[in-house]
Design a protein around this motif. Structure first.
Motif, PDB file in Angstrom:
ATOM      1  N   MET A   1       0.775  -1.129   0.006  1.00 38.57           N
ATOM      2  CA  MET A   1      -0.113  -0.251  -0.132  1.00 38.57           C
ATOM      3  C   MET A   1       0.805   0.784   0.076  1.00 38.57           C
ATOM      4  O   MET A   1       2.033   1.185   0.855  1.00 38.57           O
ATOM      5  N   LYS A   2       0.732   2.307  -0.440  1.00 40.13           N
ATOM      6  CA  LYS A   2       1.431   3.528  -0.647  1.00 40.13           C
ATOM      7  C   LYS A   2       1.094   4.058   0.401  1.00 40.13           C
ATOM      8  O   LYS A   2       0.315   4.839   1.128  1.00 40.13           O
ATOM      9  N   SER A   3       2.361   4.581   1.066  1.00 43.00           N
ATOM     10  CA  SER A   3       2.234   5.312   2.339  1.00 43.00           C
ATOM     11  C   SER A   3       2.308   6.758   1.519  1.00 43.00           C
ATOM     12  O   SER A   3       1.988   7.612   2.600  1.00 43.00           O
ATOM     13  N   VAL A   4       2.892   7.236   0.417  1.00 41.31           N
ATOM     14  CA  VAL A   4       2.939   8.803   0.301  1.00 41.31           C
ATOM     15  C   VAL A   4       1.562   9.160  -0.099  1.00 41.31           C
ATOM     16  O   VAL A   4       0.759   8.565   0.264  1.00 41.31           O
ATOM     17  N   PRO A   5       1.594  10.350   0.458  1.00 39.12           N
ATOM     18  CA  PRO A   5      -0.171  11.238   0.413  1.00 39.12           C
ATOM     19  C   PRO A   5      -0.710  11.108  -1.386  1.00 39.12           C
ATOM     20  O   PRO A   5       0.346  10.735  -2.728  1.00 39.12           O
ATOM     21  N   CYS A   6      -1.585  11.065  -2.160  1.00 37.93           N
ATOM     22  CA  CYS A   6      -2.652  11.524  -2.844  1.00 37.93           C
ATOM     23  C   CYS A   6      -1.459  12.514  -3.832  1.00 37.93           C
ATOM     24  O   CYS A   6      -1.123  13.651  -3.240  1.00 37.93           O
ATOM     25  N   ILE A   7      -1.306  12.370  -5.207  1.00 39.81           N
ATOM     26  CA  ILE A   7      -0.371  13.502  -5.408  1.00 39.81           C
ATOM     27  C   ILE A   7      -1.592  14.566  -6.067  1.00 39.81           C
ATOM     28  O   ILE A   7      -1.770  15.613  -6.649  1.00 39.81           O
ATOM     29  N   VAL A   8      -2.829  14.029  -6.246  1.00 39.33           N
ATOM     30  CA  VAL A   8      -4.018  14.980  -6.174  1.00 39.33           C
ATOM     31  C   VAL A   8      -4.485  15.954  -5.101  1.00 39.33           C
ATOM     32  O   VAL A   8      -4.739  16.811  -5.111  1.00 39.33           O
ATOM     33  N   CYS A   9      -4.146  15.442  -3.846  1.00 42.19           N
ATOM     34  CA  CYS A   9      -5.321  16.485  -3.194  1.00 42.19           C
ATOM     35  C   CYS A   9      -4.791  15.481  -2.009  1.00 42.19           C
ATOM     36  O   CYS A   9      -5.080  16.748  -0.523  1.00 42.19           O
ATOM     37  N   GLY A  11      -4.754  13.329   0.468  1.00 42.67           N
ATOM     38  CA  GLY A  11      -5.146  11.877   0.977  1.00 42.67           C
ATOM     39  C   GLY A  11      -4.309  10.729   1.206  1.00 42.67           C
ATOM     40  O   GLY A  11      -3.581  10.427   0.867  1.00 42.67           O
ATOM     41  N   SER A  12      -5.147  10.088   1.721  1.00 42.39           N
ATOM     42  CA  SER A  12      -4.571   8.659   1.514  1.00 42.39           C
ATOM     43  C   SER A  12      -5.320   7.732   0.407  1.00 42.39           C
ATOM     44  O   SER A  12      -6.062   7.856   0.114  1.00 42.39           O
ATOM     45  N   TYR A  13      -4.367   6.765   0.225  1.00 41.98           N
ATOM     46  CA  TYR A  13      -5.070   5.564  -0.905  1.00 41.98           C
ATOM     47  C   TYR A  13      -4.956   4.460  -0.165  1.00 41.98           C
ATOM     48  O   TYR A  13      -4.954   4.024   1.116  1.00 41.98           O
TER      49      TYR A  13
END
Length: 160
Positions: A1-9, A11-13
């Motif tokens: 699971m990606k721990s980086v934040p959403c590139i759009v907003c 948020g979390s994936y």
């Protein structure tokens, strides 16, 4: 699971309904779960990705793909004064179909893609300046004036 934040907003994936994809819990942006090694990425985007796995036959779809790219090019040209004097660079150029559509409008076009098979086609069949590899490892020898990436950002392992 990606721990980086959403590139759009930001948020979390979370898990998507489709295997291999993640969906932002806040804005619903869907992205590939590409926590893969360079070798795994190159294997993922091999010839079979474009002929049977993701696309039925990407090359045979060229007329339709180029039709869509012409519309995108027209929009890009609205924001690019004097393109005949500009250098265009495409990230995720695949088989070079956008570069082929854009080459008569710009002074030069060039692209990069992780898929060696796709880049080989762009170079050998279409005579385009394309490079196989990761953009983050690519060394530019000249400045570019316009950079584009179509249907690519969700495939990037590292957001630029």
């Amino acid at each position: 699971m990606k721990s980086v934040p959403c590139i759009v907003c930001g948020g979390s994936y979370g898990v998507s309904k489709l295997p291999g994809l993640l969906k932002c819990r806040s804005c619903s942006f869907v992205t590939a779960d590409v926590a893969l090694s360079r070798e795994e990425l190159e294997h993922l985007y091999s010839a079979s990705y474009f002929a049977g796995e993701e696309y039925k036959d990407y090359i045979s779809e060229r007329p339709l793909i180029e039709k869509h790219f012409r519309a995108r090019l027209n929009k890009l040209l609205e924001y690019t004064p004097d393109p005949a004097r500009k250098r265009l660079f495409e990230i995720g150029s695949a088989y070079g179909f956008f570069l082929a559509v854009a080459k008569d409008r710009f002074a030069s076009v060039e692209g990069i893609d992780i898929s060696r098979d796709a880049v080989t086609y762009a170079v050998e069949k279409l005579g385009l300046a394309a490079h196989a590899g990761d953009l983050l490892d690519y060394e530019f020898h000249e400045n570019v004036d316009a950079v584009c990436l179509w249907d690519t950002i969700e495939h990037l392992q590292n957001q630029i």
